[in-house]
Design an enzyme around this catalytic site. Structure first.
Site, PDB file in Angstrom:
ATOM      1  N   ASP A  99       0.863  -1.186   0.000  1.00 58.07           N
ATOM      2  CA  ASP A  99       0.000   0.000   0.000  1.00 58.07           C
ATOM      3  C   ASP A  99       0.900   1.237   0.000  1.00 58.07           C
ATOM      4  OD1 ASP A  99      -2.149   1.719   0.292  1.00 58.07           O
ATOM      5  OD2 ASP A  99      -2.524   1.235   2.379  1.00 58.07           O
ATOM      6  N   ASP A 155      -6.475  -9.792   6.284  1.00 64.29           N
ATOM      7  CA  ASP A 155      -7.434  -9.657   7.384  1.00 64.29           C
ATOM      8  C   ASP A 155      -7.934  -8.227   7.554  1.00 64.29           C
ATOM      9  OD1 ASP A 155      -4.899  -8.604   8.457  1.00 64.29           O
ATOM     10  OD2 ASP A 155      -6.012  -8.494  10.339  1.00 64.29           O
ATOM     11  N   ARG A 161      -9.502 -13.868   6.952  1.00 67.37           N
ATOM     12  CA  ARG A 161      -8.370 -14.450   6.214  1.00 67.37           C
ATOM     13  C   ARG A 161      -8.804 -15.690   5.435  1.00 67.37           C
ATOM     14  NH1 ARG A 161      -3.620 -11.953   8.158  1.00 67.37           N
ATOM     15  NH2 ARG A 161      -3.663 -11.404  10.363  1.00 67.37           N
TER      16      ARG A 161
HETATM   17  P1  IMP Z   1       2.080  -0.561   3.681  1.00 69.71           P
HETATM   18  O1  IMP Z   1       3.200  -0.462   4.678  1.00 69.71           O
HETATM   19  O2  IMP Z   1       1.166   0.645   3.740  1.00 69.71           O
HETATM   20  O3  IMP Z   1       2.538  -0.838   2.271  1.00 69.71           O
HETATM   21  O4  IMP Z   1       1.125  -1.720   4.145  1.00 69.71           O
HETATM   22  C1  IMP Z   1       1.474  -3.023   4.019  1.00 69.71           C
HETATM   23  C2  IMP Z   1       0.785  -3.905   5.030  1.00 69.71           C
HETATM   24  O5  IMP Z   1      -0.454  -3.326   5.518  1.00 69.71           O
HETATM   25  C3  IMP Z   1       0.405  -5.197   4.341  1.00 69.71           C
HETATM   26  O6  IMP Z   1       1.432  -6.144   4.464  1.00 69.71           O
HETATM   27  C4  IMP Z   1      -0.861  -5.578   5.057  1.00 69.71           C
HETATM   28  O7  IMP Z   1      -0.549  -6.301   6.209  1.00 69.71           O
HETATM   29  C5  IMP Z   1      -1.505  -4.267   5.465  1.00 69.71           C
HETATM   30  N1  IMP Z   1      -2.520  -3.813   4.487  1.00 69.71           N
HETATM   31  C6  IMP Z   1      -2.436  -2.759   3.647  1.00 69.71           C
HETATM   32  N2  IMP Z   1      -3.563  -2.636   2.913  1.00 69.71           N
HETATM   33  C7  IMP Z   1      -4.362  -3.662   3.287  1.00 69.71           C
HETATM   34  C8  IMP Z   1      -5.671  -4.092   2.864  1.00 69.71           C
HETATM   35  O8  IMP Z   1      -6.343  -3.532   1.971  1.00 69.71           O
HETATM   36  N3  IMP Z   1      -6.159  -5.200   3.489  1.00 69.71           N
HETATM   37  C9  IMP Z   1      -5.469  -5.872   4.457  1.00 69.71           C
HETATM   38  N4  IMP Z   1      -4.262  -5.504   4.864  1.00 69.71           N
HETATM   39  C10 IMP Z   1      -3.701  -4.417   4.284  1.00 69.71           C
END
Ligand code: IMP
Length: 172
Positions: A99, A155, A161
């Protein structure tokens, strides 16, 4: 809360088979270590390795990213480290979803210090609209819109999940 289907089981199966074929070609003659990022990637990793036909090893790393329920803050804490030394190994980091990119950025930085022969990322879902930091995604399953998704290992507050496809949550 309702669940709307976004990616079906058949779409997942087809795309993951294609990823497995590409990885098998790219790593012909090698023995990569696939590192699954817990907990979200365990379902994807389980399906992905069965589509790869070069010898692979599997290990896991568990991180927690601080933030509220649906966005990460970039402050990452290591909960469980690898059991394997990756020095000199070809590593494929397997993530469920990218994300902001902050979690992955932390992981790449951390694993690079251990001097792997190579380190690439395979992410099932690329949610790039909120990307805050550039992260190299060598293999990506699907680009998805900026919605909070669950299922197939992902989740929301530890639930959902076990949904066999990717859904998105619609707040009522
Ligand atoms: P980032 O650090 O913002 O890239 O987020 C990564 C982590 O956030 C992922 O490994 C997920 O565990 C969680 N995450 C981000 N977006 C989602 C989503 O839409 N559904 C579930 N988990 C998410």
């Amino acid at each position: 809360m309702k669940h709307k289907p976004l990616i079906t089981r058949a779409q997942l199966r087809r795309r993951i088979a294609a990823l497995g074929r590409t990885i098998s070609q790219d790593y012909a003659g090698k023995r990569p270590v696939l590192v699954g990022v817990l907990r979200g990637s365990f379902v994807f990793l389980a399906d992905l390795i069965r589509e790869i036909d070069v010898p692979v090893e599997v290990d896991f790393i568990s991180v927690e990213s601080y933030g509220n329920a649906t966005t990460s803050s970039g402050v990452v804490r290591m909960l469980q480290d690898l059991n394997t030394s990756i020095k000199g190994r070809h590593v494929i980091l397997v993530e469920d979803i990218v994300d902001t990119g902050l979690t992955l950025h932390y992981l790449i930085d951390n694993l690079r210090t251990r001097e792997p022969a190579s380190l690439v990322v395979c992410a099932l879902l690329d949610k790039h609209q909120k990307r805050k930091i550039k992260v190299p995604l060598k293999y990506a399953g699907f680009v998805i819109p900026d919605k909070f998704v669950v299922g197939y290992g992902l989740d929301h507050a530890q639930l959902h999940r076990n949904i066999p496809h990717i859904s998105w949550i619609e707040e009522q």
